[in-house]
Design a protein around this motif. Structure first.
Motif, PDB file in Angstrom:
ATOM      1  N   MET A   1     -34.938  26.207  31.267  1.00  0.00           N
ATOM      2  CA  MET A   1     -34.746  26.740  29.922  1.00  0.00           C
ATOM      3  C   MET A   1     -34.372  25.614  28.953  1.00  0.00           C
ATOM      4  SD  MET A   1     -32.288  29.872  28.660  1.00  0.00           S
ATOM      5  CE  MET A   1     -30.762  28.965  28.963  1.00  0.00           C
ATOM      6  N   LYS A   2     -34.988  25.623  27.791  1.00  0.00           N
ATOM      7  CA  LYS A   2     -34.733  24.564  26.816  1.00  0.00           C
ATOM      8  C   LYS A   2     -33.406  24.777  26.086  1.00  0.00           C
ATOM      9  CE  LYS A   2     -39.493  23.192  25.850  1.00  0.00           C
ATOM     10  NZ  LYS A   2     -40.474  22.907  24.793  1.00  0.00           N
ATOM     11  N   MET A   3     -32.753  23.672  25.740  1.00  0.00           N
ATOM     12  CA  MET A   3     -31.551  23.744  24.925  1.00  0.00           C
ATOM     13  C   MET A   3     -31.955  23.912  23.468  1.00  0.00           C
ATOM     14  SD  MET A   3     -28.474  20.988  24.355  1.00  0.00           S
ATOM     15  CE  MET A   3     -29.271  20.061  23.036  1.00  0.00           C
ATOM     16  N   LYS A   4     -31.296  24.827  22.768  1.00  0.00           N
ATOM     17  CA  LYS A   4     -31.629  25.080  21.376  1.00  0.00           C
ATOM     18  C   LYS A   4     -30.756  24.272  20.422  1.00  0.00           C
ATOM     19  CE  LYS A   4     -33.480  29.778  21.751  1.00  0.00           C
ATOM     20  NZ  LYS A   4     -33.343  31.188  21.292  1.00  0.00           N
ATOM     21  N   ILE A   5     -31.407  23.728  19.417  1.00  0.00           N
ATOM     22  CA  ILE A   5     -30.703  23.123  18.288  1.00  0.00           C
ATOM     23  C   ILE A   5     -31.185  23.837  17.034  1.00  0.00           C
ATOM     24  CG2 ILE A   5     -30.297  21.044  16.925  1.00  0.00           C
ATOM     25  CD1 ILE A   5     -30.732  19.376  19.410  1.00  0.00           C
ATOM     26  N   GLU A   6     -30.255  24.440  16.301  1.00  0.00           N
ATOM     27  CA  GLU A   6     -30.589  25.162  15.081  1.00  0.00           C
ATOM     28  C   GLU A   6     -30.184  24.323  13.872  1.00  0.00           C
ATOM     29  OE1 GLU A   6     -29.342  29.602  16.199  1.00  0.00           O
ATOM     30  OE2 GLU A   6     -28.134  28.019  17.131  1.00  0.00           O
ATOM     31  N   ILE A  36     -35.799  20.223  24.675  1.00  0.00           N
ATOM     32  CA  ILE A  36     -34.996  20.704  23.553  1.00  0.00           C
ATOM     33  C   ILE A  36     -35.888  21.466  22.577  1.00  0.00           C
ATOM     34  CG2 ILE A  36     -33.637  20.010  21.536  1.00  0.00           C
ATOM     35  CD1 ILE A  36     -32.532  17.716  23.173  1.00  0.00           C
ATOM     36  N   GLU A  37     -35.429  22.621  22.157  1.00  0.00           N
ATOM     37  CA  GLU A  37     -36.138  23.430  21.160  1.00  0.00           C
ATOM     38  C   GLU A  37     -35.375  23.364  19.838  1.00  0.00           C
ATOM     39  OE1 GLU A  37     -37.564  28.054  20.318  1.00  0.00           O
ATOM     40  OE2 GLU A  37     -36.248  27.591  22.016  1.00  0.00           O
ATOM     41  N   PHE A 184     -26.870  21.627   8.230  1.00  0.00           N
ATOM     42  CA  PHE A 184     -25.889  22.024   9.236  1.00  0.00           C
ATOM     43  C   PHE A 184     -26.631  22.199  10.557  1.00  0.00           C
ATOM     44  CE2 PHE A 184     -22.783  24.755  11.376  1.00  0.00           C
ATOM     45  CZ  PHE A 184     -21.582  24.154  10.993  1.00  0.00           C
ATOM     46  N   PHE A 185     -26.234  21.422  11.546  1.00  0.00           N
ATOM     47  CA  PHE A 185     -26.906  21.387  12.845  1.00  0.00           C
ATOM     48  C   PHE A 185     -26.012  22.033  13.897  1.00  0.00           C
ATOM     49  CE2 PHE A 185     -28.098  17.866  10.193  1.00  0.00           C
ATOM     50  CZ  PHE A 185     -29.459  17.690  10.368  1.00  0.00           C
ATOM     51  N   VAL A 186     -26.530  23.027  14.596  1.00  0.00           N
ATOM     52  CA  VAL A 186     -25.778  23.696  15.662  1.00  0.00           C
ATOM     53  C   VAL A 186     -26.482  23.412  16.982  1.00  0.00           C
ATOM     54  CG1 VAL A 186     -24.965  25.887  16.583  1.00  0.00           C
ATOM     55  CG2 VAL A 186     -24.944  25.492  14.113  1.00  0.00           C
ATOM     56  N   GLN A 208     -24.231  14.878  24.419  1.00  0.00           N
ATOM     57  CA  GLN A 208     -23.119  15.679  24.923  1.00  0.00           C
ATOM     58  C   GLN A 208     -23.518  17.140  25.118  1.00  0.00           C
ATOM     59  OE1 GLN A 208     -20.162  14.584  25.939  1.00  0.00           O
ATOM     60  NE2 GLN A 208     -19.551  16.660  26.532  1.00  0.00           N
ATOM     61  N   ALA A 209     -24.206  17.700  24.119  1.00  0.00           N
ATOM     62  CA  ALA A 209     -24.620  19.099  24.214  1.00  0.00           C
ATOM     63  C   ALA A 209     -25.595  19.300  25.369  1.00  0.00           C
ATOM     64  CB  ALA A 209     -25.250  19.552  22.898  1.00  0.00           C
ATOM     65  N   TYR A 210     -26.494  18.347  25.551  1.00  0.00           N
ATOM     66  CA  TYR A 210     -27.502  18.468  26.617  1.00  0.00           C
ATOM     67  C   TYR A 210     -26.833  18.412  27.992  1.00  0.00           C
ATOM     68  CZ  TYR A 210     -31.769  17.823  29.298  1.00  0.00           C
ATOM     69  OH  TYR A 210     -32.784  17.988  30.193  1.00  0.00           O
TER      70      TYR A 210
END
Length: 233
Positions: A1-6, A36-37, A184-186, A208-210
């Motif tokens: 599953m890809k990690m999401k960045i909004e 990453i998505e 703004f990046f989440v 870090q998030a990944y």
């Protein structure tokens, strides 16, 4: 599953274009970028901005923010210099400061075709560099043509209320999570980066998030592995 960045942004926000440019440089340098998505989301800094105007951007901004023309020009020149640092050219003398809502609807349509990032860049470029009105249908359709997307489908979107619900929902979502400014990046719904930060900060945040989204990374294959059903031979 890809990690999401909004990524919440507005096409009339000078630091959103700068931030998108820096963020994408950091993402391109990340070794697992294909896992990453990135989802670009709508935000409106000035929902009451005019749809059409003959006034210059200095006058409009000065009136909307209650600052002098001299202060406005100084602020704009600071962003011009900041944009230059990441290879962008801003032309405030010819900028058409118009409402961005229609452009956001078009961007949501482009998302369904996997082209939201590309059309967002073109919309920023039209607004800040080319001095074009991104509320004008002709301008928007020219961008659609540049991306080799279906012009008739785009016309149908622009001539209706299609994707209004998506835009409104994303703006409301930003308010619900406490976004008070853009970009703004989440990341992974756990970390946030606010503003057009240096590339080092984006590098660190993505890394870090990944790691937290993917705590176990398997090295090797299923060969020479035993499980409940026996051993691979």
């Amino acid at each position: 599953m890809k990690m999401k960045i909004e990524v919440w942004s507005d096409f009339s926000c000078p630091f959103c274009y700068i931030g998108k440019t820096i963020f994408e440089q950091a993402l391109n340098n990340f070794k697992d970028k294909d896992k990453i998505e990135v989802i670009y989301k709508a935000y409106q800094l000035s929902p009451d901005a005019p749809f059409e105007t003959t006034e210059d951007s200095y006058t409009i901004f000065s009136r909307m923010k209650g600052v002098s023309l001299n202060q406005t020009k100084q602020m704009f020149m600071q962003t011009v210099e900041r944009a230059k640092q990441v290879g962008l050219v801003y032309d405030y003398d010819n900028m058409k400061m118009t409402n961005t809502y229609k452009a956001h609807r078009l961007a949501k349509w482009a998302r369904t075709l996997g082209k939201e990032s590309e059309i967002s860049t073109k919309l920023f470029e039209a607004y800040f560099t080319k001095g074009l009105s991104i509320h004008d249908d002709a301008v928007l359709l020219d961008i659609v043509k540049l991306l080799d997307l279906n012009v008739n489908d785009a016309k149908a979107v622009l001539g209706s209320n299609q994707f209004q619900e998506e835009v409104d929902k994303e703006i409301e979502e930003a308010q619900s999570i406490g976004v008070r400014g853009v970009p703004f990046f989440v990341l992974y719904r756990k970390y946030a980066v606010s503003g057009a930060q240096p590339i080092e900060m984006f590098n660190q945040a993505i890394e870090q998030a990944y790691k937290e989204a993917n705590p176990f990374q398997t090295i090797g294959s299923d060969d020479d592995l035993c499980g409940p059903d026996g051993c691979a031979i």
